[in-house]
Design a protein around this motif. Structure first.
Motif, PDB file in Angstrom:
ATOM      1  N   THR A 187      47.127  63.731  11.475  1.00 35.66           N
ATOM      2  CA  THR A 187      47.166  63.135   9.984  1.00 35.66           C
ATOM      3  C   THR A 187      46.062  63.260   9.639  1.00 35.66           C
ATOM      4  N   ALA A 188      46.187  63.145   8.228  1.00 37.19           N
ATOM      5  CA  ALA A 188      45.068  63.506   6.911  1.00 37.19           C
ATOM      6  C   ALA A 188      44.182  63.447   6.762  1.00 37.19           C
ATOM      7  N   VAL A 235      56.447  69.836  -0.340  1.00 38.12           N
ATOM      8  CA  VAL A 235      56.211  68.584   0.500  1.00 38.12           C
ATOM      9  C   VAL A 235      57.125  67.792   1.167  1.00 38.12           C
ATOM     10  N   SER A 236      57.464  68.483   2.351  1.00 38.79           N
ATOM     11  CA  SER A 236      58.710  66.989   3.324  1.00 38.79           C
ATOM     12  C   SER A 236      57.819  65.950   3.802  1.00 38.79           C
ATOM     13  N   PRO A 237      58.473  64.641   4.564  1.00 43.27           N
ATOM     14  CA  PRO A 237      57.575  63.734   4.221  1.00 43.27           C
ATOM     15  C   PRO A 237      56.587  63.582   5.512  1.00 43.27           C
ATOM     16  N   TYR A 238      57.067  65.042   6.685  1.00 42.19           N
ATOM     17  CA  TYR A 238      56.079  65.091   7.426  1.00 42.19           C
ATOM     18  C   TYR A 238      54.637  66.279   7.261  1.00 42.19           C
ATOM     19  N   LEU A 239      54.855  66.698   6.209  1.00 42.72           N
ATOM     20  CA  LEU A 239      53.115  67.351   5.406  1.00 42.72           C
ATOM     21  C   LEU A 239      53.013  66.078   4.539  1.00 42.72           C
ATOM     22  N   ALA A 240      53.608  65.545   4.119  1.00 41.76           N
ATOM     23  CA  ALA A 240      52.571  64.562   3.425  1.00 41.76           C
ATOM     24  C   ALA A 240      52.226  63.792   4.293  1.00 41.76           C
ATOM     25  N   ARG A 241      52.511  63.369   5.688  1.00 37.91           N
ATOM     26  CA  ARG A 241      51.821  62.698   6.751  1.00 37.91           C
ATOM     27  C   ARG A 241      49.638  63.681   6.644  1.00 37.91           C
ATOM     28  N   LEU A 296      49.305  62.478   1.312  1.00 38.34           N
ATOM     29  CA  LEU A 296      49.947  62.641   0.190  1.00 38.34           C
ATOM     30  C   LEU A 296      51.956  61.582   0.677  1.00 38.34           C
ATOM     31  N   PHE A 297      51.793  61.560  -0.712  1.00 37.17           N
ATOM     32  CA  PHE A 297      53.160  60.744  -0.631  1.00 37.17           C
ATOM     33  C   PHE A 297      54.285  61.235  -0.955  1.00 37.17           C
TER      34      PHE A 297
END
Ligand SMILES: Cc1cc2nc3c(=O)[nH]c(=O)nc-3n(C[C@H](O)[C@H](O)[C@H](O)COP(=O)(O)OP(=O)(O)OC[C@H]3O[C@@H](n4cnc5c(N)ncnc54)[C@H](O)[C@@H]3O)c2cc1C
Length: 430
Positions: free
Chosen positions: A390-391, A418-424, A428-429
């Motif tokens: 993750t990030a 930004v999907s939940p996966y990309l947010a992870r 990002l939220f």
């Protein structure tokens, strides 16, 4: 498009299913821009669905850019070609060959779209050969506000280096201009050696050929080496592929003898000894790609080149001691360093190690144990293949991570992609 029986979008291996997404196929730039502005988000862009990570998964809208395909124009002097971003590599190779051009290198298959290949830093093998994104000269991309942007490496090198490995996070690529080479012929050879020989002679083997790679066959003690070099010789027949048959045999031996490694080793060793050496000459487009029909899931880490043999020896020991269910070969390649900010090859000559697991079986225990080893050697994960980073992990692995995230925000200020996966991935939220 990949679909399940219930018409949901699915990736190639079946490990990612977007059950509730609406799939749309814009007919041109204006409709694409309008869709990005108005369709329910998160918006994700699908290529050919050959990634194992949930990059395309969303509860919102999946953009299928199938209408953005084909050769748009080419420059016969500079050996450049502009193509629709959704063009499948298998079509691209034929279109380029017909105009006297060739891709300098390719990965294992030609089913991906060029946009998708750029999306995850897809690569082949060769110590001086870069991944597909290193061929980028110009891009046309529709950003998160539906604006069409065009960049040329001559005047906008930074932007191309920031966005060239896209993850589908900067916008929808519609056209790309690639720097190619003149069409060429390759002589390809394949032979078997004991794994100890290649572990000790790793650097000279990988560096000694334009393109070299090898597959370690679990529980065999041996590796299949493959090299290819440009050739002016006459074309000779490409032997019919035996990979699928070989995998069936390896699976049967695994199932019958999984807990009797010595017998499994003897039988696989005997089968490998009977495998004829391969040596043929073909035009480039008939050499690189194979037909992969047996479904698997995959993890691939990109390590500092010199760490390759040590890491591989640990992964082999891990699978043979703790995961006898593994029967797919492990693939080892090299990739040249580049300057793209989100490239796993950023300023680092690389040894890539890929492990595979039958798609009908649970890969998680093996992959997370292997990931611990890959990470200890400073590995960066293939964006399109299974990993758990993750990030914070990624920021530590990519020197220009923060800069890339700033450029991403400028391209997509409303976080439409930004999907939940990309947010992870990005911290990002959604
Ligand atoms: C059998 C098999 C063999 C493989 N062999 C190799 C190999 O040899 N080497 C290697 O490196 N990888 C390999 N891969 C991985 C594969 O190349 C990557 O996952 C690649 O990204 C898949 O391309 P795709 O067109 O299917 O894209 P998708 O998986 O559909 O999408 C990948 C990413 O690209 C983005 N994207 C797609 N199109 C666009 C566009 N037009 N604009 C903006 N973003 C876009 C998506 O949003 C997503 O983030 C293999 C995978 C499989 C299943």
């Amino acid at each position: 498009m990949n679909q399940t029986a219930n018409n949901a979008w699915s990736n190639w291996s079946g490990s990612v299913i977007a059950r509730n997404a609406k799939v749309t196929r814009p007919r041109g730039l204006a409709e694409l821009a309008d869709t990005i502005k108005t369709a329910p988000g998160p918006i994700r862009i699908a290529g050919a669905g050959h990634s194992f990570t949930p990059l395309v998964e969303t509860e919102g809208t999946i953009l299928d850019l199938d209408r953005f395909q084909g050769l748009v124009s080419h420059d016969a002097i500079e050996l450049r070609a502009t193509v629709g971003a959704a063009t499948r590599l298998g079509d691209l190779t034929k279109q380029l060959h017909a105009i006297g051009q060739g891709l300098p290198n390719m990965g294992d298959i030609d089913k991906q779209s060029i946009g998708g290949a750029l999306g995850t830093a897809t690569h082949g093998s060769g110590p001086t050969l870069g991944a597909y994104h290193t061929q980028l000269r110009k891009i046309e991309i529709v950003d998160g506000r539906g604006e069409v942007r065009r960049y040329d490496v001559e005047t906008d090198r930074e932007t191309i280096e920031a966005t060239g490995v896209t993850l589908g996070a900067f916008g929808a690529l519609t056209e790309v201009t690639l720097q190619n080479v003149a069409t060429y012929r390759l002589r390809r050879r394949r032979w078997v050696v004991p794994i100890g020989d290649i572990l000790s002679g790793f650097e000279s083997f990988m560096n000694g050929h334009r393109s070299a790679e090898f597959y370690f066959i679990p529980f065999s003690g041996h590796a299949l080496l493959i090299t290819s070099h440009p050739s002016t010789a006459d074309v000779t027949p490409r032997p019919s592929e035996q990979d699928e048959e070989g995998l069936s045999t390896l699976k049967r031996l695994r199932t019958w003898l999984g807990w009797f490694p010595p017998l499994r080793r003897t039988l696989i060793g005997a089968a490998l000894a009977r495998l004829p050496e391969e040596d043929y000459v073909q035009d480039w487009l008939h050499v690189y790609a194979s037909d992969r029909r047996r479904k698997f899931n995959e993890m691939e880490y990109h390590l500092p080149f010199e760490e390759g043999p040590k890491a591989l020896a640990e992964i082999i020991a891990l699978s043979e001691k703790r995961f006898p269910e593994v029967y797919f070969p492990m693939e080892v390649r090299s990739v040249a360093a580049d300057d793209f900010w989100l490239s796993p090859f950023y300023r680092r000559k690389t040894c890539s190690i890929a492990i595979h697991h039958d798609a009908a079986e649970d890969p998680r225990a093996f992959m997370s144990a292997a990931e611990t080893i890959f990470r200890r050697y400073g590995g960066r994960p293939h964006w399109g293949k299974m990993h758990n980073l993750t990030a914070a992990d990624l920021a530590a692995l990519y020197p220009r991570w923060k800069d890339a995230m700033e450029v991403r925000r400028e391209f997509d200020p409303d976080q439409r992609f930004v999907s939940p996966y990309l947010a992870r991935l990005f911290g990002l939220f959604a």
